[in-house]
Each structure stands twice: as C-alpha cells, then as structure tokens.
Design a protein around this motif. Structure first.
Motif, PDB file in Angstrom:
ATOM      1  N   ARG A  78      33.710  -4.654 -35.362  1.00 32.31           N
ATOM      2  CA  ARG A  78      32.489  -4.288 -34.634  1.00 32.31           C
ATOM      3  C   ARG A  78      31.782  -3.209 -35.431  1.00 32.31           C
ATOM      4  O   ARG A  78      32.360  -2.166 -35.737  1.00 32.31           O
ATOM      5  CB  ARG A  78      32.840  -3.774 -33.251  1.00 32.31           C
ATOM      6  N   SER A  79      30.518  -3.448 -35.742  1.00 31.49           N
ATOM      7  CA  SER A  79      29.744  -2.458 -36.485  1.00 31.49           C
ATOM      8  C   SER A  79      29.078  -1.480 -35.521  1.00 31.49           C
ATOM      9  O   SER A  79      29.027  -1.704 -34.314  1.00 31.49           O
ATOM     10  CB  SER A  79      28.679  -3.139 -37.341  1.00 31.49           C
ATOM     11  N   LYS A  80      28.542  -0.420 -36.086  1.00 29.43           N
ATOM     12  CA  LYS A  80      27.751   0.525 -35.308  1.00 29.43           C
ATOM     13  C   LYS A  80      26.331  -0.026 -35.169  1.00 29.43           C
ATOM     14  O   LYS A  80      25.875  -0.819 -35.988  1.00 29.43           O
ATOM     15  CB  LYS A  80      27.722   1.880 -36.001  1.00 29.43           C
ATOM     16  N   ILE A  81      25.640   0.413 -34.140  1.00 34.96           N
ATOM     17  CA  ILE A  81      24.255   0.017 -33.903  1.00 34.96           C
ATOM     18  C   ILE A  81      23.382   0.497 -35.071  1.00 34.96           C
ATOM     19  O   ILE A  81      23.521   1.629 -35.534  1.00 34.96           O
ATOM     20  CB  ILE A  81      23.729   0.603 -32.571  1.00 34.96           C
ATOM     21  N   ASN A  82      22.501  -0.381 -35.521  1.00 36.49           N
ATOM     22  CA  ASN A  82      21.506  -0.087 -36.566  1.00 36.49           C
ATOM     23  C   ASN A  82      22.102   0.235 -37.935  1.00 36.49           C
ATOM     24  O   ASN A  82      21.422   0.833 -38.759  1.00 36.49           O
ATOM     25  CB  ASN A  82      20.569   1.048 -36.147  1.00 36.49           C
ATOM     26  N   GLU A  83      23.340  -0.184 -38.175  1.00 40.66           N
ATOM     27  CA  GLU A  83      23.942   0.043 -39.491  1.00 40.66           C
ATOM     28  C   GLU A  83      24.272  -1.290 -40.153  1.00 40.66           C
ATOM     29  O   GLU A  83      24.762  -2.214 -39.498  1.00 40.66           O
ATOM     30  CB  GLU A  83      25.200   0.904 -39.373  1.00 40.66           C
ATOM     31  N   GLU A  84      23.992  -1.354 -41.442  1.00 40.08           N
ATOM     32  CA  GLU A  84      24.367  -2.534 -42.213  1.00 40.08           C
ATOM     33  C   GLU A  84      25.883  -2.679 -42.167  1.00 40.08           C
ATOM     34  O   GLU A  84      26.609  -1.686 -42.162  1.00 40.08           O
ATOM     35  CB  GLU A  84      23.886  -2.352 -43.655  1.00 40.08           C
ATOM     36  N   TYR A  85      26.339  -3.927 -42.139  1.00 41.58           N
ATOM     37  CA  TYR A  85      27.781  -4.179 -42.065  1.00 41.58           C
ATOM     38  C   TYR A  85      28.129  -5.289 -43.039  1.00 41.58           C
ATOM     39  O   TYR A  85      27.446  -6.318 -43.081  1.00 41.58           O
ATOM     40  CB  TYR A  85      28.176  -4.582 -40.639  1.00 41.58           C
ATOM     41  N   ILE A  86      29.184  -5.073 -43.809  1.00 41.54           N
ATOM     42  CA  ILE A  86      29.637  -6.101 -44.748  1.00 41.54           C
ATOM     43  C   ILE A  86      30.993  -6.612 -44.290  1.00 41.54           C
ATOM     44  O   ILE A  86      31.944  -5.841 -44.145  1.00 41.54           O
ATOM     45  CB  ILE A  86      29.724  -5.547 -46.181  1.00 41.54           C
ATOM     46  N   LEU A  87      31.047  -7.918 -44.051  1.00 43.47           N
ATOM     47  CA  LEU A  87      32.271  -8.597 -43.641  1.00 43.47           C
ATOM     48  C   LEU A  87      32.759  -9.428 -44.813  1.00 43.47           C
ATOM     49  O   LEU A  87      32.037 -10.309 -45.289  1.00 43.47           O
ATOM     50  CB  LEU A  87      31.992  -9.500 -42.432  1.00 43.47           C
ATOM     51  N   THR A  88      33.954  -9.147 -45.296  1.00 43.53           N
ATOM     52  CA  THR A  88      34.562  -9.974 -46.332  1.00 43.53           C
ATOM     53  C   THR A  88      35.452 -10.979 -45.618  1.00 43.53           C
ATOM     54  O   THR A  88      36.379 -10.589 -44.900  1.00 43.53           O
ATOM     55  CB  THR A  88      35.388  -9.129 -47.324  1.00 43.53           C
ATOM     56  N   VAL A  89      35.137 -12.260 -45.784  1.00 44.83           N
ATOM     57  CA  VAL A  89      35.894 -13.310 -45.103  1.00 44.83           C
ATOM     58  C   VAL A  89      37.038 -13.756 -46.009  1.00 44.83           C
ATOM     59  O   VAL A  89      36.822 -14.134 -47.149  1.00 44.83           O
ATOM     60  CB  VAL A  89      34.988 -14.483 -44.691  1.00 44.83           C
ATOM     61  N   THR A  90      38.246 -13.680 -45.499  1.00 48.70           N
ATOM     62  CA  THR A  90      39.419 -13.999 -46.308  1.00 48.70           C
ATOM     63  C   THR A  90      40.171 -15.219 -45.794  1.00 48.70           C
ATOM     64  O   THR A  90      40.825 -15.898 -46.572  1.00 48.70           O
ATOM     65  CB  THR A  90      40.386 -12.799 -46.346  1.00 48.70           C
TER      66      THR A  90
END
Length: 144
Positions: A78-90
């Motif tokens: 879960r990311s923070k509101i209004n922040e870019e988030y990078i998910l690395t899918v493994t």
C-alpha cells in the motif's frame, strides 16, 4: 578455472535478465478515457522482474493490492497518498490493485505477470464493489 567460467556465465545470465526487465507506467487520474477515477492503463501485461511505476498525476490517489487478488507469496502493499510507487513484480500471476480512497468509485487495475493461471480463478472470485467489479471484468477480458 572451470568454476570461474561457470560463475562468469551465471553472472552474465543474471545481469541479462535484469537488463531485459521493463518498466510500465500507470497514471492515477481523476478523469480518463474510461471515466472518473481511473488507472491508465487499467491493464498491464508484464514479466517477472518488471517494474510498475504508479504516478499520481492528480491529487488524493494511492495504490494498494486487493486482498485475494495477489499471487501466493506476494506481500500485501500500500502506497502513501499522492506519492509515486514502484512495484517490482516477481511472481507470475494476477495482481489486482485499487486506489483506496476511490475503490468504491471503481478505481482498479489488473496486472498480469507471465502465466496468469496460478491465481486467475481465485482473483476472479474476489468480492469488489459494483463499479470496481465492472471495470475489473473488462480488465479480466484482456488476460491472455
């Protein structure tokens, strides 16, 4: 000498797999092609090792994994509101994501990583609110 050659080949193969990893960008929007409160694109086809960059282009959005719609072994995120988030899918499979504040308004997306068969049926059974269920159904139609 032979161990050095084997180690060099293994290192080269490993670095080549990471070099081949792709980055996919998903924008979090108040309004998009498919209506209000959307991820664009709402469906991403990725491979293990790829990254998904979630970019909040409008205010009050985040990204969170949907319970029951993540491959086995993938930790909830879960990311923070209004922040870019990078998910690395493994892990191969289906990753369902939502914007927590706008979930009931249908702000969902689907990521297929490699072969989706591992958790596809379970992901389709996840309970979603009305508009989110409609949009997720359209995303499931794109799974290969």
């Amino acid at each position: 000498m032979m161990r050095s050659i084997v180690a060099a080949i293994a290192a080269l193969a490993l670095s080549a797999s990471f070099a081949a990893a792709a980055e996919h960008e998903v924008r979090m929007l108040n309004s998009g092609e498919s209506g209000p409160m959307v991820f664009e694109p709402s469906f991403v086809k990725a491979e293990p090792g790829d990254t998904i960059r979630f970019v909040p282009t409008d205010l009050s959005h985040n990204v969170e994994g949907i319970r029951g719609m993540l491959p086995e072994g993938v930790e909830p995120f879960r990311s923070k509101i209004n922040e870019e988030y990078i998910l690395t899918v493994t892990q191969e499979g289906i990753y369902g994501v939502k914007c927590t504040p706008h979930f009931a308004m249908g702000m969902v997306a689907l990521i297929q990583v490699g072969d989706a068969s591992g958790n596809l049926d379970a992901a389709k059974e996840a309970k979603l609110p009305g508009r989110a269920a409609e949009r997720m159904e359209a995303a499931f139609a794109q799974v290969e």
